[in-house]
Design a protein around this motif. Sequence first.
Motif, PDB file in Angstrom:
ATOM      1  N   ARG A 244      -9.976  53.761   4.833  1.00  0.00           N
ATOM      2  CA  ARG A 244     -11.310  54.116   5.325  1.00  0.00           C
ATOM      3  C   ARG A 244     -12.262  54.394   4.168  1.00  0.00           C
ATOM      4  O   ARG A 244     -13.410  53.964   4.184  1.00  0.00           O
ATOM      5  CB  ARG A 244     -11.217  55.337   6.236  1.00  0.00           C
ATOM      6  CG  ARG A 244     -12.562  55.792   6.789  1.00  0.00           C
ATOM      7  CD  ARG A 244     -12.408  56.920   7.756  1.00  0.00           C
ATOM      8  NE  ARG A 244     -11.664  56.525   8.944  1.00  0.00           N
ATOM      9  CZ  ARG A 244     -11.402  57.341   9.962  1.00  0.00           C
ATOM     10  NH1 ARG A 244     -11.806  58.606   9.927  1.00  0.00           N
ATOM     11  NH2 ARG A 244     -10.731  56.908  11.009  1.00  0.00           N
ATOM     12  N   HIS A 245     -11.767  55.109   3.141  1.00  0.00           N
ATOM     13  CA  HIS A 245     -12.622  55.383   1.981  1.00  0.00           C
ATOM     14  C   HIS A 245     -12.922  54.097   1.212  1.00  0.00           C
ATOM     15  O   HIS A 245     -14.028  53.905   0.699  1.00  0.00           O
ATOM     16  CB  HIS A 245     -11.938  56.395   1.061  1.00  0.00           C
ATOM     17  CG  HIS A 245     -12.784  56.825  -0.102  1.00  0.00           C
ATOM     18  ND1 HIS A 245     -14.118  57.150   0.014  1.00  0.00           N
ATOM     19  CD2 HIS A 245     -12.490  56.961  -1.431  1.00  0.00           C
ATOM     20  CE1 HIS A 245     -14.606  57.480  -1.166  1.00  0.00           C
ATOM     21  NE2 HIS A 245     -13.633  57.361  -2.058  1.00  0.00           N
ATOM     22  N   ARG A 248     -15.766  52.426   2.819  1.00  0.00           N
ATOM     23  CA  ARG A 248     -17.034  53.088   2.475  1.00  0.00           C
ATOM     24  C   ARG A 248     -17.522  52.645   1.099  1.00  0.00           C
ATOM     25  O   ARG A 248     -18.724  52.449   0.892  1.00  0.00           O
ATOM     26  CB  ARG A 248     -16.877  54.606   2.526  1.00  0.00           C
ATOM     27  CG  ARG A 248     -16.863  55.184   3.920  1.00  0.00           C
ATOM     28  CD  ARG A 248     -17.112  56.678   3.887  1.00  0.00           C
ATOM     29  NE  ARG A 248     -16.021  57.396   3.226  1.00  0.00           N
ATOM     30  CZ  ARG A 248     -14.970  57.917   3.858  1.00  0.00           C
ATOM     31  NH1 ARG A 248     -14.852  57.778   5.169  1.00  0.00           N
ATOM     32  NH2 ARG A 248     -14.030  58.568   3.187  1.00  0.00           N
ATOM     33  N   LEU A 249     -16.602  52.494   0.132  1.00  0.00           N
ATOM     34  CA  LEU A 249     -16.984  52.070  -1.214  1.00  0.00           C
ATOM     35  C   LEU A 249     -17.580  50.664  -1.204  1.00  0.00           C
ATOM     36  O   LEU A 249     -18.565  50.395  -1.898  1.00  0.00           O
ATOM     37  CB  LEU A 249     -15.765  52.119  -2.147  1.00  0.00           C
ATOM     38  CG  LEU A 249     -15.254  53.499  -2.540  1.00  0.00           C
ATOM     39  CD1 LEU A 249     -13.988  53.383  -3.366  1.00  0.00           C
ATOM     40  CD2 LEU A 249     -16.317  54.283  -3.309  1.00  0.00           C
ATOM     41  N   ARG A 251     -19.118  49.219   1.295  1.00  0.00           N
ATOM     42  CA  ARG A 251     -20.452  49.292   1.907  1.00  0.00           C
ATOM     43  C   ARG A 251     -21.452  49.900   0.942  1.00  0.00           C
ATOM     44  O   ARG A 251     -22.592  49.443   0.827  1.00  0.00           O
ATOM     45  CB  ARG A 251     -20.398  50.100   3.202  1.00  0.00           C
ATOM     46  CG  ARG A 251     -19.689  49.401   4.355  1.00  0.00           C
ATOM     47  CD  ARG A 251     -19.989  50.086   5.669  1.00  0.00           C
ATOM     48  NE  ARG A 251     -19.538  51.468   5.685  1.00  0.00           N
ATOM     49  CZ  ARG A 251     -18.330  51.859   6.087  1.00  0.00           C
ATOM     50  NH1 ARG A 251     -17.449  50.952   6.499  1.00  0.00           N
ATOM     51  NH2 ARG A 251     -17.996  53.135   6.093  1.00  0.00           N
ATOM     52  N   GLN A 252     -21.035  50.924   0.220  1.00  0.00           N
ATOM     53  CA  GLN A 252     -21.936  51.630  -0.694  1.00  0.00           C
ATOM     54  C   GLN A 252     -22.308  50.783  -1.903  1.00  0.00           C
ATOM     55  O   GLN A 252     -23.479  50.700  -2.278  1.00  0.00           O
ATOM     56  CB  GLN A 252     -21.268  52.932  -1.156  1.00  0.00           C
ATOM     57  CG  GLN A 252     -22.078  53.710  -2.200  1.00  0.00           C
ATOM     58  CD  GLN A 252     -21.318  54.933  -2.708  1.00  0.00           C
ATOM     59  OE1 GLN A 252     -20.345  55.371  -2.097  1.00  0.00           O
ATOM     60  NE2 GLN A 252     -21.758  55.483  -3.829  1.00  0.00           N
ATOM     61  N   ASP A 255     -22.688  46.523  -0.115  1.00  0.00           N
ATOM     62  CA  ASP A 255     -23.258  46.251   1.202  1.00  0.00           C
ATOM     63  C   ASP A 255     -22.467  45.140   1.886  1.00  0.00           C
ATOM     64  O   ASP A 255     -23.022  44.174   2.420  1.00  0.00           O
ATOM     65  CB  ASP A 255     -24.730  45.862   1.092  1.00  0.00           C
ATOM     66  CG  ASP A 255     -25.443  45.856   2.444  1.00  0.00           C
ATOM     67  OD1 ASP A 255     -24.967  46.554   3.355  1.00  0.00           O
ATOM     68  OD2 ASP A 255     -26.458  45.152   2.587  1.00  0.00           O
ATOM     69  N   GLN A 257     -18.513  44.210   3.982  1.00  0.00           N
ATOM     70  CA  GLN A 257     -17.255  44.661   4.567  1.00  0.00           C
ATOM     71  C   GLN A 257     -16.110  44.342   3.605  1.00  0.00           C
ATOM     72  O   GLN A 257     -16.066  43.263   3.011  1.00  0.00           O
ATOM     73  CB  GLN A 257     -17.012  43.956   5.903  1.00  0.00           C
ATOM     74  CG  GLN A 257     -18.045  44.277   6.981  1.00  0.00           C
ATOM     75  CD  GLN A 257     -17.980  45.718   7.453  1.00  0.00           C
ATOM     76  OE1 GLN A 257     -16.900  46.306   7.534  1.00  0.00           O
ATOM     77  NE2 GLN A 257     -19.134  46.287   7.743  1.00  0.00           N
TER      78      GLN A 257
END
Length: 318
Positions: A244-245, A248-249, A251-252, A255, A257
Amino acid sequence: MNHHLAILAVPGAQLLDVSGPLDVFAEANRLLNRTVYQLQVMSLEGASIRCSSGVRLMADVTLQDIQQTDTFLIAGAPEARDMQLTARQTARLIELCHESQRFGSICTGALLLAQTGLLSGKKVTTHWACADALVEQVPDAQVEADALYIADGRLRTAAGVTSGLDLALRLVEEDLGRELAQDIAANLVMFFQRPVNQGHFVRKQQLSLGGRSAFQEMQRWALANLAQVNSLDDLAAHMQISTRHLARLFRQHMDLQAGNWLENARIDQARKLLEAGSMPLKAIPAACGYRSNDVLRRAFVKVTGMTPSMYRKMFLKT
């Protein structure tokens, strides 16, 4: 039949966006031994157009002086996204599009045509690198980033540069039939219908891997060990974080998947191996981390529009 066709070349136009389609129509005239297509290069103003290559074109007519066209196209330019037409130019373009039987754009010419408002609600394409910019400019247009050319009513749009030739062939086919269009393609040594879409040519943008962050180090490791990477869990385990983390990385920082990044990495690796031509086809899936030939084939077709074997035939070095 005498079909008047004009291509608008703005300052900094890509020469091939203009000359490529014109040569297709000129070949139709030559093969038929008569002038079916009356061809004109149009400028916004003045007699000379300096192209992005530095070559100068001499315009036959200006935007304000042209009387009528049957087909009107706007050629692209590398800096098209930064160009702003004047109110007078925009108004005249709208008039010309309404007066023409067909109108449209080649490559980034779609970004200029969008300033008229005539792409609103339409299905269109442009160069893959500018598809997002076109979406921002015309949010209610259906932008097909993978398409080589699209027809929507009287509107015709072509993707990047050489796809202007594909569009020109389609227009000849509409006007004069498939057989002549096929003869033109043969004479110009080009595909009558290319077995690819724009996705075939896209080289995905990614975060620079030259940095020292743990995220970039993980990417370098993954690209070097795709054969051993079974899932996103392996990427997360390498960084000693949760999946999950990891998501997030991605996406951050990108941008994107995480799964899309891994899929793109596998397809890019497959392309390189197919282009090199030294590895047997049956060994490539495992080298890229795919479980079977069928899984690679489905993913490869989705991204490039062609099978791995077709790709190798096109790019095999002789």
